[in-house]
Design an enzyme around this catalytic site. Structure first.
Site, short mmCIF file in Angstrom:
data_model
loop_
_atom_site.label_atom_id
_atom_site.label_comp_id
_atom_site.label_asym_id
_atom_site.label_seq_id
_atom_site.Cartn_x
_atom_site.Cartn_y
_atom_site.Cartn_z
N GLY A 7 -7.82 -25.81 -28.05
CA GLY A 7 -6.57 -25.12 -28.39
C GLY A 7 -6.58 -23.67 -27.96
CB THR A 9 -3.32 -22.75 -24.02
OG1 THR A 9 -3.22 -24.01 -24.72
CG2 THR A 9 -4.13 -22.94 -22.76
CD GLN A 11 -0.10 -17.21 -33.97
OE1 GLN A 11 0.95 -16.62 -34.04
NE2 GLN A 11 -0.63 -17.84 -35.01
CG ASP A 55 -5.96 -34.85 -24.29
OD1 ASP A 55 -5.00 -34.56 -23.57
OD2 ASP A 55 -5.83 -35.23 -25.48
CB ALA A 79 -3.59 -29.45 -34.26
CB SER A 122 -2.71 -26.43 -42.38
OG SER A 122 -1.41 -26.09 -42.77
CD GLU A 124 3.35 -27.04 -44.13
OE1 GLU A 124 3.82 -28.12 -44.51
OE2 GLU A 124 3.95 -25.96 -44.25
CE1 TYR A 146 -0.21 -29.22 -38.26
CE2 TYR A 146 0.49 -28.44 -40.43
CZ TYR A 146 -0.25 -28.26 -39.28
OH TYR A 146 -1.05 -27.14 -39.14
NE ARG A 188 8.06 -14.30 -30.42
CZ ARG A 188 7.60 -14.66 -29.22
NH1 ARG A 188 6.71 -15.63 -29.11
NH2 ARG A 188 8.02 -14.03 -28.14
NE ARG A 214 5.91 -22.65 -45.42
CZ ARG A 214 6.71 -23.41 -46.18
NH1 ARG A 214 7.06 -23.01 -47.40
NH2 ARG A 214 7.16 -24.57 -45.74
NE ARG A 275 10.76 -27.63 -41.57
CZ ARG A 275 9.72 -26.87 -41.26
NH1 ARG A 275 8.61 -26.96 -41.97
NH2 ARG A 275 9.78 -26.03 -40.25
#
Ligand code: NDP
Ligand code: GDP
Length: 325
Positions: A7, A9, A11, A55, A79, A122, A124, A146, A188, A214, A275
């Site tokens: 990961g 690439t 953030q 991968d 992820a 996470s 989450e 997720y 963002r 959050r 959601r």
């Protein structure tokens, strides 16, 4: 020291690479093959990172990469990370975000069992929260494919630590953002829209639930906690958060105020962004990380939002200038 980042690439991968390079690490970034490159976040350091193709779906590439590199540390940041997409692609989300963790752990166990492993867990996982604030001991109640996949990733990490005595840690990170955050995430989306509306290239902002809360921190601070977890004598799990929460409405207000606009004139509610099951609130208690790792966040919520708006203003201004050339 050699570190592999899956990961890279993303953030967090970009901030973690900068941190590890500054500490003198050889950084190996795993990238998946795409018809166009996705190196926007790492372009500035690309020459100093060694990119390796692999991968999460392909155990063979993971094993070969680890066998060849023999890393000291492995950070599993890759992820499918966007909650709404996890309802439209639930099976692929499970393959990447859940089973993918087992593939990485299994490759490590077979090829470089002495390496230290970090799993990107996470907040989450807490979903419909059982207590406020949430600690390492709070039961999980995920509310999306997720979140469910991250619970699997967390427990398989704990299980490999207990079954095979691997140095494997799970960092339970609350939402963290930056000017490099993906465009579809709420922070963002809002800071980009505030900049575009201010500069006259967008007229409104369509949003979902403005009432959810959050615990938002700065990604640059959070990657430091990942590294600290792997420098401890013993593998353990840690909550990383700011200990403060804000509503999405607060976020919108701060972003629009910063460019001198009244948000209520531009923000429209659009049911498309609601959601099937919402996580109403997340608030982390990171006392353990403060005590054991000596970690604390440096950037507060207002500073974070303003940093992101300023960055989007510069970027959109440049885009407009380039178009008018
Ligand atoms: P991003 O979405 O920005 O980055 C995800 C990365 O995963 C990208 O580099 C992407 O590569 C890579 N990836 C996705 N699928 C695969 C695959 N099949 N094989 C190899 N690589 C893959 O996420 P963040 O940097 O924000 O987050 C990092 C990690 O931390 C994620 O696991 C996320 O779920 C977790 N997390 C994030 C939080 C946050 O607030 N940011 C909070 C808590 C946990 P590509 O560029 O090719 O798409
Ligand atoms: P998450 O916490 O990983 O789901 O991060 P997000 O940034 O995607 O969403 C944070 C919160 O913002 C959730 O409660 C969303 O329901 C809420 N939200 C409200 N409007 C939007 C929107 O337009 N886009 C996104 N991504 N989230 C929104």
């Amino acid at each position: 020291m050699k570190a592999i980042i899956t990961g890279v690439t993303g953030q967090d991968g970009s901030y973690l690479s900068e941190l590890l390079l500054s500490k003198g690490y050889e950084v190996y970034g795993m990238v998946r093959r795409a018809s166009t490159e996705t190196f926007e976040r790492i372009n500035h350091i690309k020459d100093r990172i060694k990119l390796v193709q692999g991968d999460l779906l392909d155990t063979h590439s993971l094993m070969e990469m680890m066998h060849d590199i023999q890393p000291d540390e492995i950070y599993n940041l890759a992820a499918m990370s966007f909650v709404p997409t996890s309802w439209t692609q639930p099976i692929l989300t499970g393959e990447f975000t859940a089973i993918g963790v087992t593939r990485v752990l299994e490759a490590m166990r077979r090829t470089c069992p002495k390496a230290k492993f970090y799993q990107a867990s996470s907040s989450e996982m807490y979903g419909k929260v059982r207590e406020v604030p949430q600690t390492e001991l709070t039961p999980f109640h995920p509310r999306s494919p997720y979140g469910v996949s991250k619970v699997y990733g967390h427990y398989i990490t704990v299980n490999y630590r207990e079954s095979y005595d691997l140095f494997a840690v799970s960092g339970i990170l609350f939402n963290h953002e930056s000017p490099r955050r993906g465009m579809e995430f709420v922070t963002r989306k809002v800071t980009d829209a505030a900049a575009r509306i201010k500069l006259g290239v967008q007229s409104e902002l369509r949003m979902g639930n403005l009432d959810s809360r959050r615990d938002w921190g700065f990604a640059g601070d959070y990657v430091e906690a990942m590294w600290l977890m792997l420098q401890q004598p013993k593998a353990d799990d840690y909550v990383i958060s700011t200990g403060e929460y804000h509503t999405v409405k607060d976020l919108v207000q701060i972003a629009f105020n910063h460019v001198g606009l009244d948000w209520s004139k531009y923000v429209k509610l659009d049911p498309k962004f609601l959601r099937p099951a919402e996580v109403d609130q997340l608030l982390g208690d990171c006392s353990k990380a403060r005590k054991v790792l000596g970690w604390k966040p440096k950037v507060n919520f207002k500073q974070l939002v303003e940093m992101m708006v300023d960055s989007d203003m510069s970027r959109v201004q440049k885009e407009i200038k380039d178009q008018n050339k």
